[in-house]
Design a protein around this motif. Structure first.
Motif, PDB file in Angstrom:
ATOM      1  N   MET A  99     -19.998  -6.211  32.545  1.00 27.02           N
ATOM      2  CA  MET A  99     -19.933  -5.056  33.514  1.00 27.02           C
ATOM      3  C   MET A  99     -19.796  -3.648  32.782  1.00 27.02           C
ATOM      4  SD  MET A  99     -17.027  -4.743  36.638  1.00 27.02           S
ATOM      5  CE  MET A  99     -15.897  -5.053  35.622  1.00 27.02           C
ATOM      6  N   PHE A 100     -20.481  -2.803  32.896  1.00 32.14           N
ATOM      7  CA  PHE A 100     -20.239  -1.564  31.934  1.00 32.14           C
ATOM      8  C   PHE A 100     -19.513  -0.294  32.814  1.00 32.14           C
ATOM      9  CE2 PHE A 100     -23.882  -3.907  30.188  1.00 32.14           C
ATOM     10  CZ  PHE A 100     -23.689  -3.811  28.811  1.00 32.14           C
ATOM     11  N   LEU A 101     -18.535   0.033  32.140  1.00 29.05           N
ATOM     12  CA  LEU A 101     -17.849   1.257  32.653  1.00 29.05           C
ATOM     13  C   LEU A 101     -18.051   2.525  32.014  1.00 29.05           C
ATOM     14  CD1 LEU A 101     -15.791  -1.548  32.951  1.00 29.05           C
ATOM     15  CD2 LEU A 101     -14.920  -0.152  34.737  1.00 29.05           C
ATOM     16  N   VAL A 102     -17.762   3.663  32.641  1.00 34.19           N
ATOM     17  CA  VAL A 102     -17.893   5.189  31.938  1.00 34.19           C
ATOM     18  C   VAL A 102     -16.943   5.667  32.537  1.00 34.19           C
ATOM     19  CG1 VAL A 102     -19.292   7.173  31.652  1.00 34.19           C
ATOM     20  CG2 VAL A 102     -20.576   4.972  31.350  1.00 34.19           C
ATOM     21  N   PRO A 103     -15.702   6.174  31.886  1.00 35.20           N
ATOM     22  CA  PRO A 103     -15.207   7.037  32.381  1.00 35.20           C
ATOM     23  C   PRO A 103     -15.263   8.089  33.152  1.00 35.20           C
ATOM     24  CG  PRO A 103     -14.421   6.418  30.135  1.00 35.20           C
ATOM     25  CD  PRO A 103     -15.937   6.096  30.183  1.00 35.20           C
ATOM     26  N   GLY A 104     -14.722   8.387  34.307  1.00 41.34           N
ATOM     27  CA  GLY A 104     -15.211   9.392  35.285  1.00 41.34           C
ATOM     28  C   GLY A 104     -15.879   8.965  36.431  1.00 41.34           C
ATOM     29  N   SER A 105     -16.808   7.893  36.182  1.00 41.21           N
ATOM     30  CA  SER A 105     -17.909   7.457  37.005  1.00 41.21           C
ATOM     31  C   SER A 105     -17.101   6.108  37.976  1.00 41.21           C
ATOM     32  CB  SER A 105     -19.108   7.058  36.531  1.00 41.21           C
ATOM     33  OG  SER A 105     -20.035   6.326  37.436  1.00 41.21           O
ATOM     34  N   ASN A 106     -17.296   6.236  39.185  1.00 45.05           N
ATOM     35  CA  ASN A 106     -16.806   4.936  39.869  1.00 45.05           C
ATOM     36  C   ASN A 106     -17.982   4.047  40.112  1.00 45.05           C
ATOM     37  OD1 ASN A 106     -14.092   5.708  40.271  1.00 45.05           O
ATOM     38  ND2 ASN A 106     -14.496   7.357  41.853  1.00 45.05           N
ATOM     39  N   ASN A 107     -19.181   4.298  39.682  1.00 45.03           N
ATOM     40  CA  ASN A 107     -20.178   3.066  39.735  1.00 45.03           C
ATOM     41  C   ASN A 107     -19.917   2.350  38.447  1.00 45.03           C
ATOM     42  OD1 ASN A 107     -21.608   3.928  41.946  1.00 45.03           O
ATOM     43  ND2 ASN A 107     -21.768   5.933  40.890  1.00 45.03           N
ATOM     44  N   VAL A 108     -20.557   1.086  38.693  1.00 48.57           N
ATOM     45  CA  VAL A 108     -20.606   0.056  37.310  1.00 48.57           C
ATOM     46  C   VAL A 108     -21.882  -0.432  37.395  1.00 48.57           C
ATOM     47  CG1 VAL A 108     -19.677  -2.263  36.875  1.00 48.57           C
ATOM     48  CG2 VAL A 108     -18.199  -0.545  37.799  1.00 48.57           C
ATOM     49  N   VAL A 109     -22.401  -0.628  36.076  1.00 46.14           N
ATOM     50  CA  VAL A 109     -23.652  -1.299  35.972  1.00 46.14           C
ATOM     51  C   VAL A 109     -23.356  -2.787  35.427  1.00 46.14           C
ATOM     52  CG1 VAL A 109     -25.610  -1.169  34.419  1.00 46.14           C
ATOM     53  CG2 VAL A 109     -25.057   0.622  35.533  1.00 46.14           C
ATOM     54  N   ARG A 110     -24.050  -3.822  36.034  1.00 51.05           N
ATOM     55  CA  ARG A 110     -23.740  -5.157  35.820  1.00 51.05           C
ATOM     56  C   ARG A 110     -25.182  -5.704  35.320  1.00 51.05           C
ATOM     57  NH1 ARG A 110     -21.059  -7.443  41.164  1.00 51.05           N
ATOM     58  NH2 ARG A 110     -21.095  -9.242  40.145  1.00 51.05           N
ATOM     59  N   VAL A 111     -24.840  -6.565  34.296  1.00 51.41           N
ATOM     60  CA  VAL A 111     -26.044  -7.397  33.558  1.00 51.41           C
ATOM     61  C   VAL A 111     -25.754  -8.859  33.684  1.00 51.41           C
ATOM     62  CG1 VAL A 111     -27.311  -8.013  31.645  1.00 51.41           C
ATOM     63  CG2 VAL A 111     -26.814  -5.425  31.966  1.00 51.41           C
ATOM     64  N   ASN A 112     -26.312  -9.669  34.135  1.00 51.48           N
ATOM     65  CA  ASN A 112     -26.350 -11.239  34.093  1.00 51.48           C
ATOM     66  C   ASN A 112     -27.496 -11.611  33.158  1.00 51.48           C
ATOM     67  OD1 ASN A 112     -24.073 -11.044  35.828  1.00 51.48           O
ATOM     68  ND2 ASN A 112     -25.606 -11.225  37.610  1.00 51.48           N
ATOM     69  N   GLY A 113     -27.041 -12.587  32.150  1.00 50.03           N
ATOM     70  CA  GLY A 113     -28.113 -13.202  31.562  1.00 50.03           C
ATOM     71  C   GLY A 113     -27.723 -14.209  30.546  1.00 50.03           C
ATOM     72  N   MET A 114     -28.586 -14.674  29.668  1.00 48.96           N
ATOM     73  CA  MET A 114     -28.351 -15.791  28.505  1.00 48.96           C
ATOM     74  C   MET A 114     -27.832 -15.072  27.440  1.00 48.96           C
ATOM     75  SD  MET A 114     -28.287 -18.492  30.529  1.00 48.96           S
ATOM     76  CE  MET A 114     -28.330 -19.771  29.155  1.00 48.96           C
ATOM     77  N   ALA A 115     -26.731 -15.735  26.582  1.00 49.87           N
ATOM     78  CA  ALA A 115     -26.439 -15.174  25.224  1.00 49.87           C
ATOM     79  C   ALA A 115     -26.683 -16.297  24.443  1.00 49.87           C
ATOM     80  CB  ALA A 115     -25.081 -14.686  25.554  1.00 49.87           C
ATOM     81  N   ARG A 116     -26.935 -15.697  23.117  1.00 53.14           N
ATOM     82  CA  ARG A 116     -26.730 -16.712  21.836  1.00 53.14           C
ATOM     83  C   ARG A 116     -26.113 -15.862  20.923  1.00 53.14           C
ATOM     84  NH1 ARG A 116     -32.421 -19.694  20.235  1.00 53.14           N
ATOM     85  NH2 ARG A 116     -30.748 -20.895  19.470  1.00 53.14           N
ATOM     86  N   LEU A 117     -25.236 -16.568  19.846  1.00 48.77           N
ATOM     87  CA  LEU A 117     -24.366 -15.845  18.782  1.00 48.77           C
ATOM     88  C   LEU A 117     -25.114 -16.023  17.597  1.00 48.77           C
ATOM     89  CD1 LEU A 117     -21.518 -14.728  18.903  1.00 48.77           C
ATOM     90  CD2 LEU A 117     -20.767 -17.172  18.020  1.00 48.77           C
ATOM     91  N   THR A 118     -25.087 -15.076  16.760  1.00 44.05           N
ATOM     92  CA  THR A 118     -25.658 -14.995  15.494  1.00 44.05           C
ATOM     93  C   THR A 118     -24.953 -14.300  14.509  1.00 44.05           C
ATOM     94  OG1 THR A 118     -27.708 -14.180  14.172  1.00 44.05           O
ATOM     95  CG2 THR A 118     -26.838 -12.854  15.782  1.00 44.05           C
ATOM     96  N   ALA A 119     -24.909 -14.854  13.158  1.00 38.48           N
ATOM     97  CA  ALA A 119     -24.390 -13.884  11.952  1.00 38.48           C
ATOM     98  C   ALA A 119     -25.429 -13.385  11.230  1.00 38.48           C
ATOM     99  CB  ALA A 119     -23.491 -15.075  11.345  1.00 38.48           C
ATOM    100  N   ASP A 120     -26.421 -13.256  11.717  1.00 36.44           N
ATOM    101  CA  ASP A 120     -27.681 -12.617  10.859  1.00 36.44           C
ATOM    102  C   ASP A 120     -27.176 -11.412  10.026  1.00 36.44           C
ATOM    103  OD1 ASP A 120     -30.909 -12.546  10.635  1.00 36.44           O
ATOM    104  OD2 ASP A 120     -29.998 -10.515  11.108  1.00 36.44           O
ATOM    105  N   ALA A 121     -27.502 -11.486   9.025  1.00 41.17           N
ATOM    106  CA  ALA A 121     -27.003 -10.377   8.059  1.00 41.17           C
ATOM    107  C   ALA A 121     -27.538  -8.985   8.486  1.00 41.17           C
ATOM    108  CB  ALA A 121     -27.186 -10.713   6.363  1.00 41.17           C
ATOM    109  N   ASP A 122     -28.771  -8.883   8.557  1.00 42.84           N
ATOM    110  CA  ASP A 122     -29.590  -7.739   8.889  1.00 42.84           C
ATOM    111  C   ASP A 122     -29.119  -7.106  10.373  1.00 42.84           C
ATOM    112  OD1 ASP A 122     -30.943  -7.703   6.699  1.00 42.84           O
ATOM    113  OD2 ASP A 122     -32.773  -8.642   7.745  1.00 42.84           O
ATOM    114  N   LEU A 123     -28.889  -8.003  11.260  1.00 39.17           N
ATOM    115  CA  LEU A 123     -28.333  -7.609  12.615  1.00 39.17           C
ATOM    116  C   LEU A 123     -26.984  -6.938  12.479  1.00 39.17           C
ATOM    117  CD1 LEU A 123     -28.963  -6.858  15.576  1.00 39.17           C
ATOM    118  CD2 LEU A 123     -28.428  -9.355  15.907  1.00 39.17           C
TER     119      LEU A 123
END
Length: 201
Positions: A99-123
């Motif tokens: 759930m993404f918030l921006v100060p001053g805006s009463n709207n919110v943008v939401r993302v649903n999805g699938m996540a994975r975790l990485t320790a990739d050095a370049d990223l």
């Protein structure tokens, strides 16, 4: 107290969703959703795992996520208290919501999805700040992205500029309560700034 036990009962109380609430959903970044998310320095990450659910605030001094592709986001995990609640969940169950918030805006943008975790050095190196790197990066495949109406933040007066924190217990107070005084208290609070500085960037 009676509790609802079926979707039919639930929908009977609320009625049919309006067309705009359904048509605003995208399956990947669009120019305007991209602009909105790039402006967000704060999001709430929600995960689910065998022990239950977890909600965790994530913040940065610039965009809180980076776009790796139209349907892929990257969220750096900067070191904190090492509980790893969200990360443990992601390793075992990739379902996430942001759930993404921006100060001053009463709207919110939401993302649903699938996540994975990485320790990739370049990223990890993409997020370097003052010689520090995130310990890991959460890579999120977007399932859906949509805006949330402003009513909740409007009701709460979220961006009214009022400081309503007077009288709240400190984290040291709460820790002392939970440990019968063995940890926490004023000493814990006094050392907070120094501890936080070590793990910022």
């Amino acid at each position: 107290m009676n509790y609802l036990s079926s979707i039919d009962e639930l929908e009977a109380l609320y009625g049919t969703p309006g067309a705009p609430s359904l048509r605003k959903v995208a399956r990947q970044m669009t120019p305007l959703y991209r602009k909105w998310i790039r402006a967000s320095k704060l999001c709430v990450l929600s995960t689910v795992g065998p022990e239950g659910t977890d909600g965790s605030p994530r913040g940065d001094d610039g965009p809180v996520v980076a776009e790796l592709g139209p349907a892929t986001l990257a969220l750096p995990d900067w070191r904190g208290n090492n509980r790893l609640d969200s990360l443990r969940n992601i390793v075992r169950d990739g379902r996430v919501s942001l759930m993404f918030l921006v100060p001053g805006s009463n709207n919110v943008v939401r993302v649903n999805g699938m996540a994975r975790l990485t320790a990739d050095a370049d990223l990890r190196a993409r997020f370097e700040k003052n010689g520090k790197l995130p310990a890991t990066v959460i890579v999120i495949k977007i399932g859906e992205i949509y805006s949330q109406c402003a009513r909740a933040l409007m009701r709460a007066g979220t961006w009214s500029g009022q400081d309503e924190s007077a009288g709240l217990p400190t984290m040291g107070d709460i820790l002392a309560e939970q440990t019968a005084g063995e940890e926490g208290g004023a000493v814990y609070d006094a050392g907070w700034d120094a501890r936080a500085a070590k793990t910022m960037w």
